[in-house]
Design an enzyme around this catalytic site. Sequence first.
Site, short mmCIF file in Angstrom:
data_model
loop_
_atom_site.label_atom_id
_atom_site.label_comp_id
_atom_site.label_asym_id
_atom_site.label_seq_id
_atom_site.Cartn_x
_atom_site.Cartn_y
_atom_site.Cartn_z
NE ARG A 133 -4.08 1.76 0.98
CZ ARG A 133 -5.17 2.12 0.18
NH1 ARG A 133 -5.23 1.76 -1.09
NH2 ARG A 133 -6.30 2.86 0.59
CB THR A 445 -9.26 -1.11 -7.82
OG1 THR A 445 -9.16 0.33 -7.07
CG2 THR A 445 -8.42 -1.94 -7.16
CB THR A 463 -5.91 0.47 -6.75
OG1 THR A 463 -6.72 1.40 -7.36
CG2 THR A 463 -5.26 0.87 -5.44
CG ASN A 465 -8.31 5.98 -4.97
OD1 ASN A 465 -9.14 5.07 -4.53
ND2 ASN A 465 -8.46 7.22 -4.41
CG ASP A 486 -8.47 5.09 -0.46
OD1 ASP A 486 -9.55 5.36 -0.88
OD2 ASP A 486 -7.97 4.11 -1.07
CB SER A 516 -12.31 -1.49 0.39
OG SER A 516 -13.05 -0.32 1.21
N GLY A 536 -13.59 -1.64 -6.91
CA GLY A 536 -14.82 -1.22 -6.85
C GLY A 536 -14.92 -0.37 -5.41
O1 DON Z 1 -7.93 0.88 -1.59
C1 DON Z 1 -9.11 1.09 -1.63
O2 DON Z 1 -9.94 0.78 -0.83
C2 DON Z 1 -9.35 2.00 -3.09
N1 DON Z 1 -8.30 2.87 -3.13
C3 DON Z 1 -9.86 1.23 -4.03
C4 DON Z 1 -10.43 2.03 -5.26
C5 DON Z 1 -11.01 1.27 -6.29
O3 DON Z 1 -11.41 0.12 -5.86
C6 DON Z 1 -11.78 2.08 -7.27
N2 DON Z 1 -12.39 1.24 -8.26
N3 DON Z 1 -12.96 0.53 -8.92
#
Ligand code: DON
Length: 634
Positions: A133, A445, A463, A465, A486, A516, A536
């Site tokens: 991350r 993502t 991702t 993001n 985030d 997430s 998502g």
């Molecule tokens: O880490 C996360 O929860 C978000 N940055 C994920 C973003 C995401 O899944 C966008 N889409 N589809």
Amino acid sequence: MTRLGDSHKVEFKMKVQHRYHCLGFFLILIPVIVCAQTPPAQEPREFKHLAESARAEWPATPVRAAKGMVVSDEKLASEAGIEILQEGGNAVDAAVAVAFALAVVEPEAGNIGGGGFMLVRLADGNAKFVDYREVAPAGATRDMYLDKNGALDPESSVIGYRAVGVPGTIAGLALALKMYGTKRLPDVMVPAIQLAEKGFPISDRLAELLSESGPTLGRFATSRRIFLKKGSQYEAGEILRQPELAATLRRISRNGPAEFYRGQTAHDLAKEIQREGGLITLDDLAHYQAKIREPVTATYKFNGHDWQVITSPPPSSGGVAIIEALNILAPVELKSWEDPRSVHWVIEAMRRVFADRAEYLADPDFAPIPVRGLVSRCYADALRGTIDPALASTSHKIRAGNPAAYEKLDPAAGGCPQVAGGPSAPANDRAIDFALAETLHGGHTTHFSVVDAAGNAVANTYTLNDDFGSGVTTSDGFLLNNEMDDFTTRIGSPNMFGLIQSAANAVGPNKRPLSSMTPTILLRDGKLSFVTGSPGGPRIISATLLTVLNWMRLEMNAQAAINSPRFHQQWMPEGVVLEPNFSETMGKELEGRGFPIEQKRRWIGQVEAIGIDPKTGERLGAPDQRRKGAAASY
Ligand code: DON
């Protein structure tokens, strides 16, 4: 970036307006905050014509193969993984190859300028979680996105250089390869370098996304030149070559991860970010570290089998949420998603785990997280007791529970003792309402799954993001994330996915923002059974949970587990999102039970999964047709 297309500029403006609507209430510190209801968004575009036009053609059964399987969003990337497997690499080698390939062919999400999580389960039973991350730069501060009046700047955590967290992807992929792979970086990077150098045909989906994200990409010179042909528009089928990215990948291949964190690439990146008003320094890059963590696990007995769920620990909120939900649902009869009572139970479980997410989840290196309590069976029993199976509860009355009281309980010691004060803690006494349009934000993502001939498995979600992250492409040809959004950029304000998050997730130097993303692996009777995960935003948790339920409890075939209709509730806001492939009557049935159903249906997640046939051991590739995923196998 959803907000960048014409229709989505509207959504972005609504987000901005929403934040200001809420602000007045926050300033006078009213404990129950009801923000002005924002008008419904224009139709969300996420995969709309891809998924809707092709729905009739969705395959009903998975792709079968005897040895190796890779399932990802992009055929070229899945094939890159198979190439490495056929050259004798293991699942981790292939996963690293796929991740690099997606950084080229799926630039809206695949990345080297972002971060993610890789869950590895080796055939010898060893399971580890590689946390790569992004982290906040050392100069980041809690209030860095607020103006002097305490109002949130709606743009700077989302677009441009200040939105960027220190990227973790290169460190994570290199660490995974070193610890669990068998090949060297230069071997597994060959397919990606070739794809960047020779180019690849732009898909319908990428052409559409580039067009919709044009206004933001167009604000940054390198993004404009590479992804918008200097201001015109790529058509599907045109070849996209990325020579700067190819050169960067070559340097990384030659010099290893040090190239990205200390070498020329690091110098170029830090110089550009500093020049453009961002915070990341050379020192931030030099100090970035991917971490190996223990996965969160739980065991169940369903349908005559012993199941083990191996999933993502903090700073992911997803694994804890999924196990908490599975525990709540464990003794509940689930029939199908055509059965309103079954859907009702899952929505109520989602509501409670998202309330806990909002209160307790954050970077575990910075805040104590009551993980044991949250995944305790006794805690789940207490939460289940708050659910009425006939009548919907309301999020305004549901608060985060009191998992701390269950941290030390041992259910094996005989039953669950009464905990004083019950499951509900007073800590989270806010009630916040806003249009569900907030949660309909797209963003990208990407998840992929790999299983090799020996039975090693990888579930990887990573991702930028948002679509194309911050919109910034560096002079070295790669896009930068906007993961700083985030964090809890302002206490009480929802992020781009409508998530309310706690002070524990406030911006802080060297801290990881809560995620997430939930790469997850299931064992059945001790053997590898299912590899799953999704993009998502918060919908990752719902999509992944549903595929686990579909496979483990409803015994669907692997492809049906992916095709099956999905639904989502995230505590705040109240609304329930249903997919377009849900039965017509379900919305009405749920409304009758008291659930506010979002009018606009929407696709949820993009799960690229692999099942294992328990009889033959065959790998069952189950790509998600919502975004036209692709399996490759041998
Ligand atoms: O880490 C996360 O929860 C978000 N940055 C994920 C973003 C995401 O899944 C966008 N889409 N589809």
